[in-house]
Design a protein around this motif. Sequence first.
Motif: not given
Length: 187
Positions: A131-139, A154-157, A5-11, A51-57
């Motif tokens: 880039a936007a998706g990976w930015h959030i994943c890296f956060d 990730v994804g549509a979420e 709830e507190q997370y907001a991506p930076g610039a 827990q963070w990536a746009p894919f499961d292995a």
Amino acid sequence: MSSREQYAPGAAFGADIRKEGETWTLVLVRDLRHPPAKVWKAITEPEHLRQWAPFDADRNLGTVGTAKLSTVGAPKPLVSETQVKRADEPKVLELSWGGQNMRWELEPLEGSGTRLTLWHNINRGFISMGAAGWHICFDVLDGLLAGQPIGRIVGAEAMKFDGWQRLNAEYAKQFGIETPAFPSRPT
């Protein structure tokens, strides 16, 4: 950051695009406050990727060979057979995902940090969204490594998440491209 709830991506930052022939590559750089060995586990071990990536292995990606990656958040299940082409722990991981090559480089920083660089071949029309998706994943990855997990976004979420549309537009502007059309957020 302590909660979703507190997370907001930076610039938008740390991203570039390269073109070689008809191949477009998104290059993302993020400095993390964690040692390469810890970051390596997070980018190769299935329990961390979940827990963070746009894919499961289906297996640890830290060894060369075939793996199955399942795209998370896709409208329908999308499982692709992947080739881990190079796994040089804890420095370089190269694989293909959905026909796109990815190269992860981990470079130790002074102290105990890591400079994580991702090269991701991507369709030109999806570069700013990627880039936007990976930015959030890296956060999310950074929070996870710091012991403050906020949960995978990730994804549509991710596209519905506050800040994603802004990041998509900021990266498009940085790259000198039109902001791609994307489904508008449900109200």
